[in-house]
Design a protein around this motif. Structure first.
Motif, short mmCIF file in Angstrom:
data_model
loop_
_atom_site.label_atom_id
_atom_site.label_comp_id
_atom_site.label_asym_id
_atom_site.label_seq_id
_atom_site.Cartn_x
_atom_site.Cartn_y
_atom_site.Cartn_z
N GLN A 94 53.05 33.20 39.65
CA GLN A 94 52.49 34.09 38.97
C GLN A 94 52.58 35.67 39.33
OE1 GLN A 94 48.15 33.63 38.37
NE2 GLN A 94 48.04 34.82 36.69
N ALA A 95 53.44 36.36 38.67
CA ALA A 95 53.54 37.96 39.24
C ALA A 95 52.57 38.77 38.56
CB ALA A 95 54.83 38.26 38.56
N PRO A 96 52.20 40.00 39.30
CA PRO A 96 51.30 40.70 38.91
C PRO A 96 51.25 41.22 37.36
CG PRO A 96 52.22 41.25 40.89
CD PRO A 96 53.09 40.39 40.42
N GLY A 97 50.01 40.99 36.76
CA GLY A 97 50.05 41.15 35.31
C GLY A 97 50.56 40.38 34.32
N LYS A 98 51.14 39.07 34.79
CA LYS A 98 51.55 38.18 34.23
C LYS A 98 50.86 36.91 34.09
CE LYS A 98 56.33 40.16 34.14
NZ LYS A 98 57.88 39.86 34.40
N GLU A 99 51.44 35.89 33.17
CA GLU A 99 50.58 34.49 33.31
C GLU A 99 51.46 33.77 34.37
OE1 GLU A 99 49.46 34.37 28.58
OE2 GLU A 99 50.99 33.11 29.24
N ARG A 100 50.81 32.79 34.64
CA ARG A 100 51.33 31.79 35.55
C ARG A 100 52.22 30.72 34.84
NH1 ARG A 100 47.04 28.45 39.35
NH2 ARG A 100 46.28 30.32 39.57
N ASP A 101 53.65 30.80 35.33
CA ASP A 101 54.84 30.15 34.74
C ASP A 101 55.21 28.83 35.67
OD1 ASP A 101 56.05 33.38 33.66
OD2 ASP A 101 54.64 31.93 32.68
N PHE A 102 55.64 27.91 34.73
CA PHE A 102 56.03 26.81 35.61
C PHE A 102 57.53 27.21 36.07
CE2 PHE A 102 57.40 22.53 35.79
CZ PHE A 102 58.80 22.47 35.61
N VAL A 103 57.88 26.47 37.18
CA VAL A 103 58.86 26.82 38.17
C VAL A 103 59.78 25.51 38.22
CG1 VAL A 103 59.95 27.39 40.40
CG2 VAL A 103 57.98 28.70 39.36
N ALA A 104 59.08 24.37 38.69
CA ALA A 104 59.80 23.25 38.87
C ALA A 104 58.67 22.10 39.05
CB ALA A 104 60.50 23.24 40.20
N ALA A 105 59.11 20.77 38.89
CA ALA A 105 58.32 19.62 38.86
C ALA A 105 59.18 18.53 39.48
CB ALA A 105 57.83 19.19 37.62
N ILE A 106 58.55 17.56 39.89
CA ILE A 106 59.18 16.44 40.58
C ILE A 106 58.27 14.86 40.14
CG2 ILE A 106 58.02 16.64 42.61
CD1 ILE A 106 60.76 15.83 44.02
N THR A 107 58.89 14.08 39.83
CA THR A 107 58.13 12.79 39.77
C THR A 107 57.53 11.97 40.85
OG1 THR A 107 60.34 11.55 39.68
CG2 THR A 107 59.53 12.07 37.70
N TRP A 108 56.62 11.19 40.65
CA TRP A 108 56.12 10.47 41.72
C TRP A 108 56.64 9.90 42.75
CZ3 TRP A 108 56.23 5.45 43.29
CH2 TRP A 108 56.97 4.58 42.46
N ASN A 109 57.77 9.62 42.56
CA ASN A 109 59.02 8.96 43.57
C ASN A 109 59.88 9.97 44.11
OD1 ASN A 109 60.04 8.73 41.33
ND2 ASN A 109 60.73 6.59 41.49
N GLY A 110 59.94 10.93 43.34
CA GLY A 110 60.90 12.01 43.56
C GLY A 110 62.42 11.79 42.96
N GLY A 111 62.17 10.69 41.94
CA GLY A 111 63.36 10.11 41.12
C GLY A 111 64.08 11.30 40.22
N SER A 112 63.26 12.23 39.69
CA SER A 112 63.81 13.03 38.48
C SER A 112 62.69 14.57 39.01
CB SER A 112 63.16 12.66 37.41
OG SER A 112 63.58 13.38 36.27
N THR A 113 63.70 15.60 38.85
CA THR A 113 63.17 16.82 38.62
C THR A 113 63.70 17.53 37.69
OG1 THR A 113 65.44 17.44 39.83
CG2 THR A 113 63.56 16.70 41.34
N TYR A 114 62.87 18.78 37.34
CA TYR A 114 63.03 19.75 36.46
C TYR A 114 62.87 21.21 36.78
CZ TYR A 114 62.96 21.37 31.60
OH TYR A 114 63.33 22.05 30.32
N TYR A 115 63.79 22.05 36.22
CA TYR A 115 63.60 23.30 36.72
C TYR A 115 63.50 24.32 35.36
CZ TYR A 115 65.06 21.44 41.00
OH TYR A 115 65.11 20.81 42.36
N THR A 116 62.76 25.36 35.44
CA THR A 116 62.89 26.46 34.49
C THR A 116 64.23 27.01 34.80
OG1 THR A 116 61.70 28.16 33.52
CG2 THR A 116 61.95 28.19 35.90
N ASP A 117 64.62 27.62 33.50
CA ASP A 117 66.14 27.88 33.57
C ASP A 117 66.41 29.11 34.44
OD1 ASP A 117 66.61 27.75 29.96
OD2 ASP A 117 66.94 26.22 31.44
N SER A 118 65.66 29.77 34.84
CA SER A 118 65.91 31.01 35.76
C SER A 118 65.90 30.69 37.30
CB SER A 118 64.72 32.15 35.61
OG SER A 118 63.37 31.55 35.97
#
Length: 124
Positions: free
Chosen positions: A39-63
């Motif tokens: 969350q940057a000042p004055g902005k909403e909280r945005d998704f960056v990255a996520a990982i599954t319970w076992n680390g087998g899969s990840t996902y990132y925002t494009d930036s």
């Protein structure tokens, strides 16, 4: 219940690197998907990255694709965010979050537990 504590934030010059850590307590960590948001000042909280319970899969925002890497160590109850080639626009408070779901989640409301956040500042 899961309690989350982030660390590793700080001030870095553009092009530099930081590694954020999120230490979790609670018995459900190893079955929880984990995410990083910012969350940057004055902005909403945005998704960056996520990982599954076992680390087998990840996902990132494009930036951040190709620059950030999310990983986890279930033996240490810790999730990490390695951030390379940092840019001034990466400046934000970074939050760690845990979901009761074991699968990738990209929406704030899909996460049930949040840390207090750690500041990352990238100077130009």
């Amino acid at each position: 219940q899961v309690q989350l504590v982030e660390s590793g934030g700080g001030l870095v010059q553009a092009g530099g690197s930081l590694r954020l850590s999120c230490a979790a307590s609670g018995r459900t960590f190893s079955s929880s998907a984990m995410g990083w948001f910012r969350q940057a000042p004055g902005k909403e909280r945005d998704f960056v990255a996520a990982i599954t319970w076992n680390g087998g899969s990840t996902y990132y925002t494009d930036s951040v694709k190709g620059r950030f890497t999310i990983s986890r160590d279930n033996a240490k109850n810790t999730v990490y965010l390695q951030m390379n080639s940092l840019k001034p626009e990466d400046t934000a408070v970074y939050y760690c979050a845990a979901s009761i779901s074991p699968f990738i989640r990209r929406v704030n409301n899909d996460y049930n537990y949040w840390g207090q956040g750690t500041q990352v500042t990238v100077s130009s």
